[in-house]
Design an enzyme around this catalytic site. Sequence first.
Site, PDB file in Angstrom:
ATOM      1  N   HIS A   1       0.807  -1.211   0.099  1.00 33.25           N
ATOM      2  CA  HIS A   1      -0.114  -0.025  -0.088  1.00 33.25           C
ATOM      3  C   HIS A   1       0.730   1.225  -0.047  1.00 33.25           C
ATOM      4  O   HIS A   1       0.235   2.356   0.127  1.00 33.25           O
ATOM      5  CB  HIS A   1      -0.885   0.145   1.135  1.00 33.25           C
ATOM      6  CG  HIS A   1      -1.881  -1.213   1.171  1.00 33.25           C
ATOM      7  ND1 HIS A   1      -2.672  -1.423   0.192  1.00 33.25           N
ATOM      8  CD2 HIS A   1      -2.214  -1.979   2.288  1.00 33.25           C
ATOM      9  CE1 HIS A   1      -3.519  -2.410   0.497  1.00 33.25           C
ATOM     10  NE2 HIS A   1      -3.047  -2.806   1.818  1.00 33.25           N
TER      11      HIS A   1
HETATM   12 ZN   LIG Z   1      -3.685  -7.242   3.358  1.00 30.36          ZN
END
Ligand SMILES: [Zn+2]
Length: 312
Positions: free
Chosen positions: A122
């Site tokens: 992320h």
């Molecule tokens: Zn995850």
Amino acid sequence: MFPLWYSPIYTEGLDPEARFPRERYRLVMESLSEDVREGRLRFREAERMDPEDLYLVHDHAYVRDFLNGTLDDSMVRRIGLRPWTEAIVERTLILTGGTIEATRQAVSESGFAGNLGGGTHHAYRDFGSGYCIFNDLAVAAKVAQRDFGIRRVVILDLDVHQGDGTAAIFENDSSVTTVSFHCGKNFPFRKMKSDYDMSLDEGIGDSEYLDGVERFVSRELAPMEFDLLFFQGGVDALETDRLGHLSLSREGMMRRNELVLDFARAKGIPLVITMGGGYGEPIETSVAAHADLFRQASHSSPSPGDVSLPQA
Ligand SMILES: [Zn+2]
């Protein structure tokens, strides 16, 4: 012998008060002790990476502010893992170093290697999010291309959350192919565009999930030409995961791993496995599934000579 990078700082560098299951690293390490005794798996101490390598994929101001401890509060909140410890910078450089060294080992000697951490998918070029500060997969892919004679890389992300940071970083880089299987209802709510996105419905279990992975591997991945495979092996698609909305069993997760390991072995390419997410309730369910993956890798590691290693 499957080499697995690890450092106690993976756990100890996070505050015990952080809303993140920091103990999972230590617990996974401990649950692999028999594999170490039996000589199939060997722990390697992860070391601090050269921070200069972060600039291969990350923004200068973001890197500088993180290293100096001057990121604004909104940036820190977006990452999570709070309250931050003094060791957060060291931990992040060591954790990323683990993936880089595993990559070096995979492409130069062992064929398969792993990091008992990382898979921080992320993290974007200029900010972090969802427990991820820098994108170890992206950094290691670019280091491999610069230093280890690797041309084409595939990043196969089977974490329940989309590999949004990885997708965004490589959006305009055709030398790195990004693949993400994830639950459409899970974080991040604004999805990025990977080269291949498989968005799955909430509640999907073993058979439908495994059919999808098997089909993708045989139809898309098998004919593709590339020299290095990263596997983000998050286990948060388990039915016991408190964040993930899919419903895989432990056996289904093992079958998933086997599909990837068998594929890499048959294709004869280096494979780097990173840990990814696992937030089971109880946490032991995730710990068992993370350990399963590294144990399976140690059982199916190729013999020297069975992997085409680049002339670096
Ligand atoms: Zn995850």
